[in-house]
Scaffold this motif. Sequence first.
Motif, mmCIF file in Angstrom:
data_model
loop_
_atom_site.group_PDB
_atom_site.id
_atom_site.type_symbol
_atom_site.label_atom_id
_atom_site.label_comp_id
_atom_site.label_asym_id
_atom_site.label_seq_id
_atom_site.Cartn_x
_atom_site.Cartn_y
_atom_site.Cartn_z
ATOM 1 N N CYS A 91 0.845 -1.197 0.000
ATOM 2 C CA CYS A 91 0.000 0.000 0.000
ATOM 3 C C CYS A 91 0.883 1.251 0.000
ATOM 4 O O CYS A 91 1.849 1.338 0.745
ATOM 5 N N PHE A 92 0.516 2.230 -0.809
ATOM 6 C CA PHE A 92 1.266 3.486 -0.878
ATOM 7 C C PHE A 92 1.254 4.202 0.472
ATOM 8 O O PHE A 92 2.217 4.843 0.860
ATOM 9 N N GLN A 97 -4.120 -3.533 5.615
ATOM 10 C CA GLN A 97 -5.361 -4.126 5.136
ATOM 11 C C GLN A 97 -5.726 -3.682 3.724
ATOM 12 O O GLN A 97 -6.751 -4.076 3.196
ATOM 13 N N CYS A 98 -4.912 -2.869 3.090
ATOM 14 C CA CYS A 98 -5.231 -2.352 1.753
ATOM 15 C C CYS A 98 -5.140 -3.491 0.726
ATOM 16 O O CYS A 98 -4.169 -4.240 0.691
ATOM 17 N N PRO A 103 -9.670 -1.277 -0.659
ATOM 18 C CA PRO A 103 -8.634 -0.319 -1.083
ATOM 19 C C PRO A 103 -8.566 0.951 -0.229
ATOM 20 O O PRO A 103 -9.580 1.401 0.307
ATOM 21 N N CYS A 104 -7.371 1.487 -0.133
ATOM 22 C CA CYS A 104 -7.190 2.800 0.500
ATOM 23 C C CYS A 104 -7.553 3.867 -0.541
ATOM 24 O O CYS A 104 -7.849 3.543 -1.694
ATOM 25 N N ALA A 105 -7.466 5.126 -0.154
ATOM 26 C CA ALA A 105 -7.847 6.223 -1.047
ATOM 27 C C ALA A 105 -6.951 6.310 -2.285
ATOM 28 O O ALA A 105 -7.378 6.813 -3.326
ATOM 29 N N TRP A 110 -2.189 4.394 -7.338
ATOM 30 C CA TRP A 110 -0.861 3.822 -7.106
ATOM 31 C C TRP A 110 -0.655 2.563 -7.942
ATOM 32 O O TRP A 110 0.408 2.357 -8.535
ATOM 33 N N ASP A 111 -1.660 1.737 -8.025
ATOM 34 C CA ASP A 111 -1.579 0.508 -8.813
ATOM 35 C C ASP A 111 -1.277 0.837 -10.275
ATOM 36 O O ASP A 111 -0.425 0.212 -10.903
#
Length: 139
Positions: A91-92, A97-98, A103-105, A110-111
Motif C-alpha cells: 500500500c502506498f 489491510q489495503c 482499497p485505500c484512497a 498507485w496501482d
Amino acid sequence: MISKTGIHAIKAMVTLAELPEGAYAGAGAIADSIGAPRNYLGKLLQMFSREGYVISQKGMGGGFRLAKDPKKISLLDIINPIDHIDRWNGCFLGRHQCSDENPCALHAKWDKVRNQYMKFVTNTSIADLIQDHNVINTL
C-alpha cells in the motif's frame, strides 16, 4: 525514483555496452568516467558478475565486459538487485489491510502508476540508452 547506486549501475552498464567486441574495462576507469567511487563501483560490478550480466577477467588487459547483448538487459535487471522495486506491491500509505477488495484512497492510482513504471523499466534496455547519449549524460 532510482537511487544514486542505481544510476551509477546504469551508467556503468552503458559504458560496458559501448566497449569494442571482446574488450574489457577496469572498474577504476569506469568509475572515473562516470563519476562513481572506485571501490563502490567494483563491488557493484562484482554483483552483476554473480547475476550473470557481466564477465570479469583478472590480470593485464582484464576488467569487466557485458556477458549479454545489451538489448537483453533491461533497466529492471540493473535496478532491481539494488533498489528492489519489484517489492513495491504494498500500500502506498502503508496500510496492512489495503487490497483490491479493501482499497485505500490511493490504491487504484498507485496501482496504475506502479504498473506503468514496471512496464517502462522492463521494456527499456541498456541498448535503448546507448542509442541516445544525451539520456545518459543527463543522469
